[in-house]
Design a protein around this motif. Structure first.
Motif, PDB file in Angstrom:
ATOM      1  N   PHE A   1       0.812  -1.215   0.000  1.00 32.07           N
ATOM      2  CA  PHE A   1       0.000   0.000   0.000  1.00 32.07           C
ATOM      3  C   PHE A   1       0.849   1.270   0.000  1.00 32.07           C
ATOM      4  CE2 PHE A   1      -3.039  -3.129   1.354  1.00 32.07           C
ATOM      5  CZ  PHE A   1      -4.231  -2.686   0.812  1.00 32.07           C
ATOM      6  N   GLN A   2       2.102   1.179  -0.476  1.00 34.44           N
ATOM      7  CA  GLN A   2       2.919   2.383  -0.563  1.00 34.44           C
ATOM      8  C   GLN A   2       2.247   3.415  -1.474  1.00 34.44           C
ATOM      9  OE1 GLN A   2       5.784   3.290   1.180  1.00 34.44           O
ATOM     10  NE2 GLN A   2       4.990   1.555   2.355  1.00 34.44           N
ATOM     11  N   ASN A   3       1.577   2.917  -2.506  1.00 33.63           N
ATOM     12  CA  ASN A   3       0.713   3.771  -3.334  1.00 33.63           C
ATOM     13  C   ASN A   3      -0.652   3.097  -3.368  1.00 33.63           C
ATOM     14  OD1 ASN A   3      -0.507   5.475  -5.105  1.00 33.63           O
ATOM     15  ND2 ASN A   3       1.059   5.349  -6.693  1.00 33.63           N
ATOM     16  N   PRO A   4      -1.527   3.414  -2.407  1.00 39.14           N
ATOM     17  CA  PRO A   4      -2.772   2.648  -2.213  1.00 39.14           C
ATOM     18  C   PRO A   4      -3.650   2.523  -3.445  1.00 39.14           C
ATOM     19  CG  PRO A   4      -2.402   4.126  -0.368  1.00 39.14           C
ATOM     20  CD  PRO A   4      -1.380   4.479  -1.412  1.00 39.14           C
ATOM     21  N   VAL A   5      -3.744   3.587  -4.286  1.00 37.30           N
ATOM     22  CA  VAL A   5      -4.644   3.515  -5.437  1.00 37.30           C
ATOM     23  C   VAL A   5      -4.086   2.644  -6.560  1.00 37.30           C
ATOM     24  CG1 VAL A   5      -5.703   5.746  -4.977  1.00 37.30           C
ATOM     25  CG2 VAL A   5      -3.705   5.632  -6.472  1.00 37.30           C
ATOM     26  N   GLU A   6      -2.834   2.177  -6.406  1.00 38.95           N
ATOM     27  CA  GLU A   6      -2.245   1.301  -7.419  1.00 38.95           C
ATOM     28  C   GLU A   6      -2.412  -0.172  -7.086  1.00 38.95           C
ATOM     29  OE1 GLU A   6      -0.797   2.076 -10.366  1.00 38.95           O
ATOM     30  OE2 GLU A   6      -1.398   4.143 -10.035  1.00 38.95           O
ATOM     31  N   VAL A   7      -3.008  -0.496  -5.939  1.00 40.63           N
ATOM     32  CA  VAL A   7      -3.204  -1.892  -5.560  1.00 40.63           C
ATOM     33  C   VAL A   7      -4.276  -2.506  -6.457  1.00 40.63           C
ATOM     34  CG1 VAL A   7      -3.868  -3.483  -3.717  1.00 40.63           C
ATOM     35  CG2 VAL A   7      -2.550  -1.432  -3.179  1.00 40.63           C
ATOM     36  N   GLU A   8      -3.930  -3.565  -7.166  1.00 40.92           N
ATOM     37  CA  GLU A   8      -4.850  -4.139  -8.155  1.00 40.92           C
ATOM     38  C   GLU A   8      -5.616  -5.345  -7.633  1.00 40.92           C
ATOM     39  OE1 GLU A   8      -3.121  -4.835 -11.925  1.00 40.92           O
ATOM     40  OE2 GLU A   8      -2.259  -2.832 -12.100  1.00 40.92           O
ATOM     41  N   SER A   9      -4.991  -6.142  -6.753  1.00 41.87           N
ATOM     42  CA  SER A   9      -5.635  -7.387  -6.319  1.00 41.87           C
ATOM     43  C   SER A   9      -5.154  -7.764  -4.920  1.00 41.87           C
ATOM     44  CB  SER A   9      -5.294  -8.511  -7.317  1.00 41.87           C
ATOM     45  OG  SER A   9      -5.900  -9.721  -6.921  1.00 41.87           O
ATOM     46  N   LEU A  10      -6.044  -8.385  -4.157  1.00 43.34           N
ATOM     47  CA  LEU A  10      -5.718  -8.883  -2.831  1.00 43.34           C
ATOM     48  C   LEU A  10      -6.315 -10.274  -2.657  1.00 43.34           C
ATOM     49  CD1 LEU A  10      -6.509  -5.734  -0.599  1.00 43.34           C
ATOM     50  CD2 LEU A  10      -4.242  -6.561  -1.251  1.00 43.34           C
ATOM     51  N   SER A  11      -5.674 -11.085  -1.849  1.00 43.56           N
ATOM     52  CA  SER A  11      -6.251 -12.380  -1.487  1.00 43.56           C
ATOM     53  C   SER A  11      -7.365 -12.156  -0.483  1.00 43.56           C
ATOM     54  CB  SER A  11      -5.178 -13.285  -0.880  1.00 43.56           C
ATOM     55  OG  SER A  11      -4.786 -12.787   0.388  1.00 43.56           O
ATOM     56  N   PHE A  12      -8.173 -13.179  -0.269  1.00 42.73           N
ATOM     57  CA  PHE A  12      -9.243 -13.062   0.729  1.00 42.73           C
ATOM     58  C   PHE A  12      -8.661 -12.721   2.089  1.00 42.73           C
ATOM     59  CE2 PHE A  12     -13.378 -15.085  -0.852  1.00 42.73           C
ATOM     60  CZ  PHE A  12     -13.135 -14.710  -2.152  1.00 42.73           C
ATOM     61  N   GLN A  13      -7.585 -13.420   2.461  1.00 36.70           N
ATOM     62  CA  GLN A  13      -6.998 -13.179   3.782  1.00 36.70           C
ATOM     63  C   GLN A  13      -6.472 -11.754   3.891  1.00 36.70           C
ATOM     64  OE1 GLN A  13      -7.244 -15.333   6.441  1.00 36.70           O
ATOM     65  NE2 GLN A  13      -6.670 -13.421   7.447  1.00 36.70           N
ATOM     66  N   GLU A  14      -5.919 -11.232   2.787  1.00 32.20           N
ATOM     67  CA  GLU A  14      -5.444  -9.842   2.810  1.00 32.20           C
ATOM     68  C   GLU A  14      -6.608  -8.874   2.994  1.00 32.20           C
ATOM     69  OE1 GLU A  14      -1.393  -9.604   0.145  1.00 32.20           O
ATOM     70  OE2 GLU A  14      -3.263 -10.080  -0.906  1.00 32.20           O
ATOM     71  N   PHE A  15      -7.750  -9.185   2.405  1.00 32.80           N
ATOM     72  CA  PHE A  15      -8.928  -8.342   2.616  1.00 32.80           C
ATOM     73  C   PHE A  15      -9.363  -8.376   4.078  1.00 32.80           C
ATOM     74  CE2 PHE A  15     -10.027  -8.188  -2.020  1.00 32.80           C
ATOM     75  CZ  PHE A  15     -10.216  -6.818  -2.087  1.00 32.80           C
ATOM     76  N   PHE A  16      -9.393  -9.565   4.663  1.00 35.13           N
ATOM     77  CA  PHE A  16      -9.840  -9.666   6.052  1.00 35.13           C
ATOM     78  C   PHE A  16      -8.823  -9.021   7.006  1.00 35.13           C
ATOM     79  CE2 PHE A  16     -12.137 -13.485   4.215  1.00 35.13           C
ATOM     80  CZ  PHE A  16     -13.338 -12.804   4.098  1.00 35.13           C
ATOM     81  N   ASN A  17      -7.542  -9.114   6.673  1.00 35.87           N
ATOM     82  CA  ASN A  17      -6.523  -8.413   7.466  1.00 35.87           C
ATOM     83  C   ASN A  17      -6.717  -6.901   7.351  1.00 35.87           C
ATOM     84  OD1 ASN A  17      -5.376 -10.867   8.130  1.00 35.87           O
ATOM     85  ND2 ASN A  17      -3.727 -10.727   6.634  1.00 35.87           N
ATOM     86  N   LEU A  18      -7.070  -6.458   6.145  1.00 29.26           N
ATOM     87  CA  LEU A  18      -7.299  -5.029   5.927  1.00 29.26           C
ATOM     88  C   LEU A  18      -8.504  -4.544   6.729  1.00 29.26           C
ATOM     89  CD1 LEU A  18      -6.511  -2.472   4.336  1.00 29.26           C
ATOM     90  CD2 LEU A  18      -7.983  -3.262   2.479  1.00 29.26           C
ATOM     91  N   ILE A  19      -9.536  -5.368   6.816  1.00 28.01           N
ATOM     92  CA  ILE A  19     -10.709  -4.996   7.610  1.00 28.01           C
ATOM     93  C   ILE A  19     -10.340  -4.909   9.094  1.00 28.01           C
ATOM     94  CG2 ILE A  19     -13.024  -5.712   8.354  1.00 28.01           C
ATOM     95  CD1 ILE A  19     -13.361  -6.952   5.542  1.00 28.01           C
ATOM     96  N   ASP A  20      -9.533  -5.862   9.572  1.00 34.56           N
ATOM     97  CA  ASP A  20      -9.064  -5.799  10.965  1.00 34.56           C
ATOM     98  C   ASP A  20      -8.300  -4.504  11.211  1.00 34.56           C
ATOM     99  OD1 ASP A  20     -10.158  -8.219  11.679  1.00 34.56           O
ATOM    100  OD2 ASP A  20      -8.330  -9.372  11.331  1.00 34.56           O
ATOM    101  N   PHE A  21      -7.491  -4.113  10.227  1.00 32.29           N
ATOM    102  CA  PHE A  21      -6.724  -2.868  10.330  1.00 32.29           C
ATOM    103  C   PHE A  21      -7.672  -1.665  10.413  1.00 32.29           C
ATOM    104  CE2 PHE A  21      -4.381   0.619   8.092  1.00 32.29           C
ATOM    105  CZ  PHE A  21      -3.387   0.805   9.051  1.00 32.29           C
ATOM    106  N   HIS A  22      -8.719  -1.674   9.590  1.00 38.20           N
ATOM    107  CA  HIS A  22      -9.721  -0.601   9.641  1.00 38.20           C
ATOM    108  C   HIS A  22     -10.403  -0.563  11.010  1.00 38.20           C
ATOM    109  CE1 HIS A  22      -9.369  -0.024   5.304  1.00 38.20           C
ATOM    110  NE2 HIS A  22     -10.206   0.993   5.386  1.00 38.20           N
ATOM    111  N   ARG A  23     -10.701  -1.715  11.539  1.00 36.19           N
ATOM    112  CA  ARG A  23     -11.312  -1.753  12.878  1.00 36.19           C
ATOM    113  C   ARG A  23     -10.396  -1.075  13.900  1.00 36.19           C
ATOM    114  NH1 ARG A  23     -15.497  -5.386  14.241  1.00 36.19           N
ATOM    115  NH2 ARG A  23     -16.248  -6.718  12.537  1.00 36.19           N
ATOM    116  N   ASP A  24      -9.105  -1.408  13.836  1.00 35.48           N
ATOM    117  CA  ASP A  24      -8.144  -0.840  14.790  1.00 35.48           C
ATOM    118  C   ASP A  24      -8.005   0.675  14.620  1.00 35.48           C
ATOM    119  OD1 ASP A  24      -7.680  -3.361  15.788  1.00 35.48           O
ATOM    120  OD2 ASP A  24      -5.848  -3.690  14.612  1.00 35.48           O
ATOM    121  N   MET A  25      -7.957   1.117  13.358  1.00 40.32           N
ATOM    122  CA  MET A  25      -7.750   2.537  13.072  1.00 40.32           C
ATOM    123  C   MET A  25      -8.993   3.379  13.377  1.00 40.32           C
ATOM    124  SD  MET A  25      -4.605   3.044  12.143  1.00 40.32           S
ATOM    125  CE  MET A  25      -4.259   1.871  13.457  1.00 40.32           C
TER     126      MET A  25
END
Length: 352
Positions: free
Chosen positions: A50-74
């Protein structure tokens, strides 16, 4: 029961608000709370990807769920409980190319192309996906073991839990607003609150009614004639569209090529030259680097192009209103990108 709804950076907060406003029309046990996307600098500290967040093209399911956990924390100041649902709306692709998925109380929804199936009302499709995933989560469905779960219908029966691999079929679920007896019985057997299932039923019924009524009204609308002047003004009737020069150049390319095209056409030099000529009309200090960058992003289908397309479509919607704008939006039909195929070519006049 709270349902927090956020998005990745390329999705505008106004789109999140549209979805939550639609879902909150029917009061009940579920309360939908919109959240602003995290700032770009916050993403940069999350993961190298996510060094350039708008350039991220694809994530695995686990990466999505990790990202949601990160959103919860933030979003700790929002007092989000582990018992609360948390939804991420995104245009980032996932490994299975699914429209959505969930893990316990975490849900991600893919926002791409819903406008094509919902007459430029993507909030209907996204809202229904949110409710569908909440319902499946409360049923404790195993989405990775479809064949052994009786609550997932591989053969569509019009139920909210139909396994649809095509968005057109998902729209049928919006139109039916149906929960089959098997799914309803399973929901109650798991000792879920009856008030929750009643609220879910009332929400999907409201989505259906609003969606169908909108369809009927829209069918009688006649679109404007669009004129591109020699000086580069794009007008609809007596209204002039405000877009920056680079975005206007891309939109003019779509107006000129109503037959549509695949993304890889932007790898060709003649396409880039044509785009640059349009850009120069709109801005006589045009920089070829800007055209190369937008063409490269279009050719790869990167999130940057998705963001630009979204900005053009949003500008059209804000300018014309959602009903009229629908005829002029950039849409995707399979692998082909083009302006809505219902628009008569004779309504497009380019004076150069």
């Amino acid at each position: 029961m709270k349902v927090f709804v956020a998005s990745t950076l390329e999705i505008q907060y106004s789109e999140v608000e549209k979805v939550t406003k639609l879902l909150n029309k029917i009061p009940g046990e579920l309360s939908f709370i919109p959240l602003m996307s995290l700032a770009p600098e916050v993403f940069k500290h999350y993961d190298k990807k996510f060094q350039n967040p708008v350039e991220v093209e694809s994530l695995s399911f686990q990466e999505f769920f990790n990202l949601i956990d990160f959103h919860r924390d933030m979003n700790a100041s929002s007092n989000i409980s582990p018992d609360d649902f948390f939804v991420i709306i995104t245009s980032i692709k996932n490994e299975k190319k699914w429209f959505s998925s969930f893990k316990k109380k975490d849900i991600f929804i893919n926002a791409l192309d819903w406008e094509k199936y919902t007459n430029n009302q993507p909030q209907f499709g996204i809202a229904h996906q949110i409710i569908e995933n909440i319902f499946s989560s409360l049923l404790d469905i195993d989405v990775f073991n479809v064949k052994d779960d009786s609550n997932i219908h591989e053969e569509p029966i019009g139920c909210i839990n139909d396994l649809c691999t095509n968005k057109r079929r998902i729209i049928l679920k919006i139109r039916t607003a149906y929960i089959c007896d098997t799914c309803l019985d399973s929901f109650l057997e798991k000792h879920n609150d009856k008030k929750v299932i009643l609220h879910i039923h009332n929400i999907i019924t409201n989505l259906r009614d609003n969606f169908i009524n909108y369809d009927k009204i829209k069918s009688d609308i006649n679109p404007y004639k669009v004129i591109v002047s020699k000086t580069g003004e794009i007008s609809f009737g007596d209204k002039i569209l405000k877009l920056n020069a680079l975005h206007k150049a891309l939109y003019l390319y779509y107006l000129k090529h109503t037959e549509g095209f695949e993304n890889n056409i932007f790898t060709k030099e003649e396409t880039r030259k044509e785009m640059y000529n349009y850009y120069f009309i709109f801005k006589n200090t045009a920089d070829k680097k800007g055209i190369d960058y937008i063409c490269d992003s279009h050719a790869s289908g990167s999130p940057y192009f998705i963001t630009v397309k979204s900005k053009i479509n949003t500008a059209l919607t804000n300018f014309l209103g959602s009903e009229m704008a629908d005829y002029f939006l950039i849409k995707k039909y399979g692998e082909i990108n083009k302006i809505d195929e219902r628009l008569d070519k004779n309504l497009i006049v380019i004076e150069f």
